[in-house]
Write an enzyme that holds these catalytic residues in place. Structure first.
Site: not given
Ligand code: PEP
Length: 233
Positions: A91, A93, A10, A155, A8, A161, A192
C-alpha cells in the site's frame, strides 16, 4: 468469481467497532453475493469471531520473513492463525517499502496460505508526465510473484483519500496493462471509491472489485456501496 469488495480501515477502528461491524455485516450477508474482505488494524483482528460465508478478514501488511528478530513486526503465519485469509501488500501509505520487499512479502504470504492483494499505481508526477503505464508495468514486473494466487489492486497514489478518481477509460486501460503481465485476470481498483461514484465505476467491464478506504468505516455507508454493487452485477 464474485465481485471483490475490500475494506481497508487503515489505522482506524477499535476491536469493539470491528466486532459490531462484523455482527451487522453477518446479518445482511444473505442478501449479498459479492465477496467482502474487511481489513482492520492488527489489534482488531478476529480471533474467535463468527463470519458468514462471503465475509473474510484481511490484514494491512505482513513481514517478508516467516519469523525472526524483527521487533514490532507480524508474520503471515501469525495472521493466518488469527483467521485472516487475505493481506494487503505494497500500500502506498507504506512508502518505505521497495518493490523487492513487496514481492518477497507476497511470496511469503502465499506460502503461509494467505491471499495477497498487491497494490500498484502511479503518483501524481508520473501521471502528469504520462508515465502511468510505464510505472505500473515496472511495478507489476518487480512486485508480482511468479507462482500462487493473488489479486492486483490498481491504486493510483494521487487518488487515495483525495476525492479524485481517474476516468473509467483510464482505469480500464491500466487494468489491461496489468492483465498483460499476469495470468491472474482479477484486477480491482482503489482510490476515493465512494457511494457517489460506485455506480459509475461499476460500468468498467474489466473491473473485478474495489478497494475502499475511508468510505468503508461507517457501516451504513459501506453497506449502501455494497448494495449498489449488487444492483450492477
Ligand atoms: C486505500 O486506503 O487503499 C484507499 C483507496 O483509500 P480511500 O478509499 O480513502 O481513497
Amino acid at each position: 468469481m464474485s465481485f471483490l469488495i475490500v475494506a481497508n480501515w487503515k489505522m482506524n477502528g477499535t476491536r469493539s467497532l470491528f466486532v459490531n461491524f462484523i455482527g451487522k455485516l453477518n446479518d445482511k450477508s444473505n442478501e449479498i453475493t459479492s465477496k467482502l474482505v474487511i481489513c482492520p488494524p492488527f489489534t482488531s483482528l478476529p480471533g474467535n469471531i463468527e463470519l458468514n460465508n462471503n465475509i473474510s478478514i484481511g490484514a494491512q501488511n505482513c513481514h517478508y520473513k516467516k519469523s525472526g528478530s524483527y521487533t514490532g513486526e507480524i508474520s503471515a503465519e501469525m495472521l493466518k492463525e488469527l483467521g485472516c485469509t487475505y493481506v494487503i501488500l505494497g500500500h502506498s501509505e507504506r512508502t518505505h517499502e521497495t518493490n523487492g520487499e513487496i514481492k518477497l512479502k507476497s511470496e511469503t504470504a502465499i506460502e503461509s496460505g494467505l491471499h495477497p492483494i498487491i497494490c500498484v499505481g502511479e503518483n501524481l508526477e508520473d501521471r502528469e508526465s504520462s508515465k502511468t503505464k510505464e510505472v505500473v508495468e515496472y511495478q507489476c514486473k518487480s512486485r508480482l510473484p511468479i507462482h500462487g494466487e493473488y489479486t492486483v489492486a490498481y491504486e493510483p497514489i494521487w487518488a487515495i483519500g483525495t476525492g479524485h478518481v481517474p476516468s473509467n477509460n483510464a482505469i480500464a486501460e491500466v487494468i489491461e496493462v496489468i492483465q498483460s503481465y499476469t495470468s491472474k485476470k482479477h484486477v480491482i481498483y482503489g482510490g476515493s471509491v465512494s457511494l457517489e461514484n460506485i455506480e459509475n465505476l461499476s460500468n468498467i467491464l474489466n473491473l473485478s472489485g474495489v478497494l475502499i478506504g475511508s468510505a468503508s468505516l461507517d457501516f451504513d455507508r459501506f453497506h449502501k456501496i455494497v448494495q449498489q454493487v449488487e444492483k450492477a452485477y
